[in-house]
Structure formats: structure tokens, C-alpha cells
Design a protein around this motif. Structure first.
Motif, mmCIF file in Angstrom:
data_model
loop_
_atom_site.group_PDB
_atom_site.id
_atom_site.type_symbol
_atom_site.label_atom_id
_atom_site.label_comp_id
_atom_site.label_asym_id
_atom_site.label_seq_id
_atom_site.Cartn_x
_atom_site.Cartn_y
_atom_site.Cartn_z
ATOM 1 N N VAL A 128 20.381 -33.046 -52.979
ATOM 2 C CA VAL A 128 18.920 -33.019 -52.825
ATOM 3 C C VAL A 128 18.481 -31.703 -52.183
ATOM 4 O O VAL A 128 17.526 -31.056 -52.635
ATOM 5 C CB VAL A 128 18.450 -34.223 -51.972
ATOM 6 N N THR A 129 19.198 -31.286 -51.131
ATOM 7 C CA THR A 129 18.837 -30.054 -50.429
ATOM 8 C C THR A 129 18.956 -28.856 -51.370
ATOM 9 O O THR A 129 18.055 -27.999 -51.429
ATOM 10 C CB THR A 129 19.747 -29.865 -49.195
ATOM 11 N N ALA A 130 20.060 -28.804 -52.128
ATOM 12 C CA ALA A 130 20.251 -27.686 -53.066
ATOM 13 C C ALA A 130 19.134 -27.685 -54.107
ATOM 14 O O ALA A 130 18.541 -26.636 -54.399
ATOM 15 C CB ALA A 130 21.612 -27.811 -53.735
ATOM 16 N N ALA A 131 18.825 -28.867 -54.640
ATOM 17 C CA ALA A 131 17.777 -28.960 -55.664
ATOM 18 C C ALA A 131 16.424 -28.539 -55.095
ATOM 19 O O ALA A 131 15.656 -27.826 -55.753
ATOM 20 C CB ALA A 131 17.707 -30.381 -56.211
ATOM 21 N N CYS A 132 16.126 -28.962 -53.880
ATOM 22 C CA CYS A 132 14.834 -28.608 -53.267
ATOM 23 C C CYS A 132 14.738 -27.107 -53.044
ATOM 24 O O CYS A 132 13.662 -26.516 -53.221
ATOM 25 C CB CYS A 132 14.655 -29.359 -51.942
ATOM 26 N N LEU A 133 15.853 -26.476 -52.663
ATOM 27 C CA LEU A 133 15.812 -25.024 -52.439
ATOM 28 C C LEU A 133 15.666 -24.289 -53.770
ATOM 29 O O LEU A 133 14.868 -23.352 -53.884
ATOM 30 C CB LEU A 133 17.081 -24.563 -51.714
ATOM 31 N N MET A 152 8.789 -21.441 -56.188
ATOM 32 C CA MET A 152 7.402 -21.933 -56.099
ATOM 33 C C MET A 152 6.737 -21.432 -54.824
ATOM 34 O O MET A 152 5.583 -20.988 -54.843
ATOM 35 C CB MET A 152 7.395 -23.474 -56.123
ATOM 36 N N ALA A 153 7.470 -21.489 -53.716
ATOM 37 C CA ALA A 153 6.900 -21.073 -52.436
ATOM 38 C C ALA A 153 6.616 -19.572 -52.435
ATOM 39 O O ALA A 153 5.577 -19.112 -51.937
ATOM 40 C CB ALA A 153 7.871 -21.416 -51.308
ATOM 41 N N TRP A 154 7.526 -18.794 -53.037
ATOM 42 C CA TRP A 154 7.336 -17.332 -53.051
ATOM 43 C C TRP A 154 6.122 -16.980 -53.902
ATOM 44 O O TRP A 154 5.285 -16.178 -53.520
ATOM 45 C CB TRP A 154 8.609 -16.663 -53.600
ATOM 46 N N THR A 192 7.153 -25.279 -45.970
ATOM 47 C CA THR A 192 7.894 -24.528 -44.941
ATOM 48 C C THR A 192 8.194 -23.115 -45.444
ATOM 49 O O THR A 192 7.991 -22.123 -44.731
ATOM 50 C CB THR A 192 9.225 -25.255 -44.614
ATOM 51 N N LEU A 193 8.680 -23.036 -46.692
ATOM 52 C CA LEU A 193 9.074 -21.731 -47.232
ATOM 53 C C LEU A 193 7.862 -20.834 -47.479
ATOM 54 O O LEU A 193 7.931 -19.620 -47.287
ATOM 55 C CB LEU A 193 9.845 -21.928 -48.538
ATOM 56 N N GLN A 194 6.758 -21.431 -47.877
ATOM 57 C CA GLN A 194 5.551 -20.625 -48.136
ATOM 58 C C GLN A 194 5.139 -19.880 -46.874
ATOM 59 O O GLN A 194 4.824 -18.690 -46.906
ATOM 60 C CB GLN A 194 4.421 -21.522 -48.625
ATOM 61 N N ALA A 195 5.169 -20.594 -45.746
ATOM 62 C CA ALA A 195 4.801 -19.968 -44.471
ATOM 63 C C ALA A 195 5.766 -18.825 -44.152
ATOM 64 O O ALA A 195 5.355 -17.767 -43.644
ATOM 65 C CB ALA A 195 4.834 -21.021 -43.366
ATOM 66 N N GLY A 216 14.108 -18.869 -42.252
ATOM 67 C CA GLY A 216 13.157 -19.899 -42.675
ATOM 68 C C GLY A 216 13.753 -20.795 -43.736
ATOM 69 O O GLY A 216 13.524 -22.008 -43.745
ATOM 70 N N VAL A 217 14.534 -20.199 -44.643
ATOM 71 C CA VAL A 217 15.189 -20.993 -45.694
ATOM 72 C C VAL A 217 16.134 -21.999 -45.038
ATOM 73 O O VAL A 217 16.207 -23.162 -45.443
ATOM 74 C CB VAL A 217 15.954 -20.071 -46.673
ATOM 75 N N LEU A 218 16.813 -21.513 -44.016
ATOM 76 C CA LEU A 218 17.752 -22.388 -43.303
ATOM 77 C C LEU A 218 17.014 -23.569 -42.661
ATOM 78 O O LEU A 218 17.471 -24.712 -42.719
ATOM 79 C CB LEU A 218 18.480 -21.566 -42.230
ATOM 80 N N ILE A 219 15.867 -23.275 -42.078
ATOM 81 C CA ILE A 219 15.084 -24.353 -41.452
ATOM 82 C C ILE A 219 14.603 -25.347 -42.516
ATOM 83 O O ILE A 219 14.682 -26.562 -42.335
ATOM 84 C CB ILE A 219 13.890 -23.758 -40.660
ATOM 85 N N ALA A 220 14.135 -24.809 -43.644
ATOM 86 C CA ALA A 220 13.677 -25.697 -44.726
ATOM 87 C C ALA A 220 14.833 -26.566 -45.211
ATOM 88 O O ALA A 220 14.665 -27.771 -45.465
ATOM 89 C CB ALA A 220 13.109 -24.876 -45.874
ATOM 90 N N ALA A 221 16.010 -25.956 -45.346
ATOM 91 C CA ALA A 221 17.180 -26.709 -45.815
ATOM 92 C C ALA A 221 17.551 -27.794 -44.811
ATOM 93 O O ALA A 221 17.859 -28.928 -45.191
ATOM 94 C CB ALA A 221 18.352 -25.758 -46.035
ATOM 95 N N MET A 222 17.488 -27.439 -43.522
ATOM 96 C CA MET A 222 17.827 -28.433 -42.485
ATOM 97 C C MET A 222 16.855 -29.606 -42.540
ATOM 98 O O MET A 222 17.252 -30.769 -42.469
ATOM 99 C CB MET A 222 17.762 -27.789 -41.096
ATOM 100 N N LEU A 223 15.570 -29.278 -42.650
ATOM 101 C CA LEU A 223 14.536 -30.320 -42.706
ATOM 102 C C LEU A 223 14.796 -31.255 -43.885
ATOM 103 O O LEU A 223 14.778 -32.484 -43.755
ATOM 104 C CB LEU A 223 13.165 -29.649 -42.840
#
Lengths: 293, 356
Positions: free
Chosen positions: A87-92, A98-100, A179-182, A217-224
Motif C-alpha cells: 500500500v505504501t509503495a502504491a501510494c508513493l 500527482m502531488a508534484w 503531505t507531499l504537495q506541501a 517529506g517523502v519519508l514522512i508521507a511513507a511513514m504516515l
């Protein structure tokens, strides 16, 4: 001691007192509502369970041994971790582009795009999962569509790990994107222009300039995302079906079906500990220069 | 008594008990004693809660000036609430709804009040079929009951299975449904069919492994099964006959029968916690739930059978709920269920709820 130094010390003390006043209530609240129940749960997990007495006071590691010596429970933990990683890999993979794009767009529709991502969060996870059930179930929308168009039933997607992954991704994706957009918005666009001026193609510029800068930030998004997936309850229960086991539904099973509070406590702690351990491990695996400082 | 919840000494047990009360949040604060004008009922939500309001609270108790407050939730948190509040002089609930095995567990732990039959005149009308020692109906008042039957789709099945053994026929491969959350009752039903009594768990296990190999469909929630019949996913199933009546009334193609070997009884009832703050209100409620009109309302709308002998059913309801004469109806052996339920639930989880 000079007068200036003395005044500075007084100021510092005032600041410390003021900080204590500001932080105190929140800290006490967190302690009462989070730490105290956890301490109680930890104590319960060392008690003994008796089918008729229910919880009996004891200090035994038996419940932990039961978890770690029974392949069934270890398989459930492995399934939970596997689903969460996927799930985490797919979300990233889905969320980073999309966020960029969202961060860089200057379209007048930008706020509408953001709203489109935020809107699903207005609906509870269980309701959205029910939507997936209507879509994927036998006789559901997908099944009806394939029967109408091709004369064959759709693939059996309900009650599969695939359905659970899709369901959790749909719930976690808005959190990941926001999270990533910010993070991307905090990176100066002139850096991309500078990379372009030196001949870097957009993909190379993103890979070599933007992504490394965004990595904390990517790391934080992945952790979340990972933490949310590890603790998913409604989605595995509703989309995975009774034969698909993840930790959070299993925990509730032990509490509700067996009234086994001590073992449910163990499951809660194993889930919490493995989530934290894997999250920190992932953080440690990222090169130091990319970590959050 | 070994349980830390049960002692009154100010030891660490008491401290832990107080902690348990904390864990159930608002339930910590027991209510003060009330006059018999208010009754707090811990109940399941949905149709059951609505029918309680429509058949007991509004028509019977409200005109007498009594206010009924429903505390809606699942049974497990309700039992946890009773356990956690037991050390307190007054709990939060006057009445708690439970199924019979859970009620027995609560009774064994000393959490329940033994009712004064003189204050519940309708207790004398409870069917002898629904009694069990001092437990039922004096500690656990049976409210509604149904039996575990074999359901089938009458549109596609002209010769339904009449015995549990018939379900092993390859003709039903991949077409049988059962509820994952009823594992223990299904084990008791299988035990009854294979060994003549609901405690023959070894025989039940052997049978259920074969049934699982016949591609048993498991449904997470009770109402998930009805669409399974409608979509053709299953053609037969093991389910409470009350559900088949509800689904018939909702135009799902389902009929039900009592297996020839006999059927397990599912009894849902109400208990009064020993520390209920308003015992007079609870007594009034207990009497009201056994009123014939209230019982008939539940039969008509939920398909459950009345637990009292003076609530005669008529017309379509009587026809739908009629059990075959001489059908063998068996209550769980509560002493055994109390001891073995977690072990059997574990077996069910690891052997039947495993991946197909």
C-alpha cells in the motif's frame, strides 16, 4: 555579572515558564488519554485468561509466547506487513507525480483539484469501503458491466488481498498527496529552472534535484501511509472477507468473540511495536543526508 | 475467586479494576439511584433497538411515565462495561441485552441480579423450553429466540438438504453459505447432527473440515448472506430461521427448514446488573418485554419466536414462524460453552476461517 546578562537570564526563565504553561495542558491531556490506557493495556497483556473468570491477575509472558510460537499469528503479522508495504509503495508511486503536478500547477482550477483530493476525506473510511463492496461484489457494478459488455462474470475480486490493497490505497492516497504537495511547494521552482538551464531534462531534474530535496517529506508521507495501513480495520474486514486476516481485525476478534483481553492486549502491543520498529528501520535505511533534521 | 475484578479488598486488583472502569470511558461514572421513572438499556442498535422502542418503550412504558434511554453498542463492550463497573456501588446500565451464553458467563462471574419473580409477574409465562436451572429466566430473561436451520433458495432448489450430512453432497460444492461470526453455534449444530448432543466437538470438527472442503462460503456479517442467495453465489446456508423470515419479508428468495437431527436454539435476552442504579425501573422493563403484544411485535418484524406461552401468533406470521411438530430443539450446554467457547472459536478461526 552584568545587568544585561541578568536581564537575559530573567527573560529566558520567563520564556521557560511560559512554554511550560503552554505545553503543560496538552502534555497532561496526552498522558491521560494515551499513555495511561497504554500502561493499563500493557499490564493486562501480562494477565492470564480463563474462559469463565475472563481476566485473572498474573504476571505471565504466556500470551506473548502464544503469539510468537504459533505460526498462525505470525502469518497474520506477515500479511499485515506485506499489505502495508505494498500500500505504501502504491501510494508513493501514485502520489508523488500527482502531488508534484499539483504543487507546480498555476491553473485557476488548482483549488478545485485540491478540493477533489480532500473531498473523499469528508466521507468515513467505512462508507467508502462499502462503495468498493458495491463495485467489486458478485452482482456488483463491475460484475454487471462485464456481464453486459462481454457476457462473462468479472474476476472474483471481493475477499481478496488485492481488494484490501486497493481499498486501503484509496483511503491513504489523499493523506499521501496532501503531505507531499506541501513538501514540493516548499521547494523553490527556480532550482528546476536552474537544472533545465544546465541541460537537465525534466525527468532528470526531478530525479536528481527535486526528489532528493523532497526526500525527508517523502519519508514522512511513507511513514504516515504505512502506519495507517498497519492499523487498518474496516477495509480488511469488509473487503478481505472472513478468511483474510490482518492484525487489527484479529485484535477485535479476540476481544469481542473470546473476551480475551490479555491476548487482545498482546496483539495491540505487537502491532504497535512492529509498526514503530519498521517505521524507524525505514527511517534509518534512508541515507543520513535525506533524513528529517 | 481468581478474577481480579471480583474482589472487594483495596489491593492492586482493585486498582486494576478501577483502571478497567477508566478504559470504558464515560462508563466510569455510575449513576446515582433513581426513582422508577428511568431505565437505561444497553442494547444492540439497528432493527433491534428500533423494535424495542416501538414495541416496549413507547407503547408500554412511556404511558406509565417511564423514560427509557438506550445505550447502543456491541455485546462485547457491554460485557466489558459490566465487568469494569462491577466494583462500583452503582453501574451505568439497568438492563443489558445479551445472548444466553454471554449471559451465563456474566451470571457465573456474579455480575447479575437474581430477579425477584414477584416483581416480574410475566416471568410465569416464560415457556418451559426456555428455562435453564436458576440461570434462565431468573437471572437471564429470554426475550426472543430462533433456531439454527438450513436455508435455501426456493427458486433454484426443489429438493433442499434436510440433514447436515446432506450438505456434504458434491452437488452443493461452492454453493453453501455460513456466518463466520457464528462459528461456535455452527460447531454446536454440527456436534448435534453428528453426535446427538451439542458437546460432541471432535465429531463436529471432523464434519466441518469436510464441509469447508466442499467450498463453504463464509460471510462476515449476518445480512451479507441474503445478497448471496439473490446473486446465486450460494443456494443453501446455515442460518437462524428468523433471518430467513426477515429476508422473505424483504423479497429475498430464501426459505428455511429445521434439520431432521434437531436444531440449536439461539436465545437473546436481558439481564439486570447486580449494581443497576434503578432496579425498580429494570423490573418494570423486564415485565414489559414479556408482554404478549411486545413479543408479537418482534415476531412480526424480526421473525423471532415469542418466549412466553401467552403470545399467540396468527395469520402469515404464525405460518412463517411455525416449527415442525416434534422438532428437536436444543439449548447450548451453558456450563460447557462457558469453558470451551474460546478454544472452539480459536479452532474455527484457524481451521475454517483459513484461506480456502
Amino acid at each position: 555579572m552584568s545587568v544585561a546578562a541578568a536581564l537575559e537570564r530573567v527573560d529566558r526563565r520567563r520564556e521557560a515558564v511560559s512554554a511550560a504553561f503552554l505545553l503543560g495542558p496538552a502534555t497532561i491531556f496526552v498522558c491521560l488519554t494515551m499513555v495511561a490506557p497504554l500502561v493499563l493495556l500493557a499490564r493486562y497483556s501480562l494477565n492470564r485468561f480463563d474462559p469463565t473468570e475472563l481476566m485473572v491477575t498474573a504476571l505471565t509472558p504466556q500470551n506473548y509466547l502464544r503469539f510468537f510460537t504459533d505460526p498462525f499469528y505470525l502469518r497474520v503479522l506477515a500479511t499485515t506487513i506485506r499489505v502495508s508495504v505494498v500500500v505504501t509503495a502504491a501510494c508513493l508511486v501514485l502520489g508523488i507525480p500527482m502531488a508534484w503536478r499539483l504543487a507546480r500547477t498555476e491553473s485557476r482550477w488548482k483549488s478545485a483539484y485540491v478540493m477533489a483530493i480532500v473531498l473523499p476525506l469528508f466521507i468515513g473510511a467505512t462508507t467508502r469501503t462499502a462503495g468498493w463492496m458495491i463495485l467489486l461484489a458478485r452482482g456488483g457494478m463491475l460484475d454487471l458491466a462485464t456481464r453486459t459488455l462481454f457476457g462473462v462474470p468479472s474476476l472474483e475480486l471481493m475477499n481478496t488481498e488485492f481488494a484490501v490493497v486497493v481499498g486501503i490505497v484509496s483511503i491513504n492516497l489523499p493523506f499521501t498527496i496532501l503531505t507531499l504537495q506541501a513538501v514540493f511547494e516548499g521547494i523553490d521552482p527556480r532550482l528546476e529552472e536552474a537544472a533545465a538551464s544546465m541541460g537537465a531534462a525534466p525527468a532528470r531534474s526531478f530525479q536528481r534535484v527535486i526528489l532528493p530535496l523532497a526526500m525527508p517529506g517523502v519519508l514522512i508521507a511513507a511513514m504516515l501511509c504505512f502506519i495507517l495501513a498497519m492499523n487498518a480495520f474496516a477495509t480488511p474486514l469488509l473487503l478481505g472477507g472472513p478468511r483474510f486476516q490482518m492484525m487489527a481485525p484479529l485484535l477485535y476478534w479476540e476481544f469481542s468473540t473470546n473476551n480475551d483481553w490479555p491476548f487482545a492486549g498482546v496483539l495491540a502491543f505487537v502491532l504497535m511495536a512492529s509498526t514503530l520498529a519498521l517505521t524507524f528501520l525505514a527511517g534509518a535505511a534512508v541515507p543520513r543526508r535525506y533524513r528529517v533534521r | 475467586m481468581g478474577s481480579h475484578m471480583m474482589t472487594a479488598r483495596p489491593t492492586r486488583r482493585r486498582v486494576l479494576a478501577a483502571g478497567a472502569a477508566l478504559a470504558v470511558g464515560p462508563a466510569l461514572f455510575g449513576r446515582s439511584a433513581q426513582a422508577a421513572d428511568r431505565c437505561v438499556v444497553g442494547t444492540w442498535g439497528g432493527d433491534y433497538a428500533r423494535l424495542l422502542r416501538e414495541n416496549i418503550d413507547d407503547p408500554i412504558l412511556k404511558p406509565k411515565g417511564m423514560e427509557v434511554v438506550q445505550a447502543v453498542g456491541d455485546e462485547a463492550p457491554r460485557l466489558a462495561q459490566l465487568v469494569a463497573q462491577h466494583p462500583l456501588p452503582r453501574g451505568a446500565l439497568d438492563i443489558a441485552c445479551m445472548v444466553a451464553p454471554t449471559g451465563y458467563l456474566a451470571a457465573q462471574k456474579g455480575l447479575l441480579e437474581t430477579l425477584d419473580a414477584a416483581k416480574v409477574p410475566n416471568l410465569k409465562n416464560v415457556s418451559p423450553l426456555l428455562t435453564s436451572g436458576t440461570f434462565m429466566p431468573n437471572q437471564f430473561v429470554p426475550h426472543i429466540y430462533s433456531v439454527q436451520g438450513i436455508a435455501y433458495n426456493p427458486l433454484t432448489v426443489k429438493d433442499p438438504p434436510k440433514r447436515w450430512d446432506d450438505l456434504l453432497d458434491p452437488r452443493w460444492k461452492g454453493k453453501i453459505g455460513a456466518l463466520a461470526n457464528s462459528g461456535f453455534y455452527i460447531m454446536m449444530g454440527a456436534a448435534l447432527s453428528q453426535g446427538g448432543n451439542p458437546n460432541e466437538f471432535d465429531k463436529a470438527k471432523a464434519f466441518l473440515l469436510k464441509l469447508n472442503d466442499n467450498d463453504l462460503h463464509l460471510y462476515a456479517q449476518t445480512d451479507d448472506m441474503a445478497p448471496g442467495f439473490k446473486s446465486g453465489e450460494i443456494e443453501v446456508g446455515i442460518i437462524w430461521l428468523a433471518r430467513t423470515v426477515m429476508w422473505q419479508n424483504a423479497d429475498f428468495p430464501v426459505a428455511g427448514l429445521v434439520p431432521e437431527e434437531g436444531a440449536m436454539m439461539y436465545i437473546s435476552g436481558m439481564v439486570m446488573p447486580a449494581n443497576a442504579p434503578d432496579k425498580e425501573g429494570a423490573y418494570a422493563y423486564m415485565n414489559a418485554l414479556l408482554e404478549p403484544a411486545a413479543q408479537q411485535g418482534f415476531a412480526a418484524h424480526m421473525g423471532y419466536l415469542p418466549t412466553v406461552g401467552n403470545a399467540d401468533l396468527t395469520g402469515k406470521v404464525a405460518e412463517q414462524l411455525a416449527l415442525p411438530p416434534g422438532a428437536k430443539l436444543v439449548q447450548p450446554d451453558y456450563e460447557t460453552t462457558g469453558k470451551l467457547q474460546p478454544e472452539m472459536n480459536d479452532w474455527w478461526l484457524k481451521n475454517i476461517m483459513r484461506k480456502a
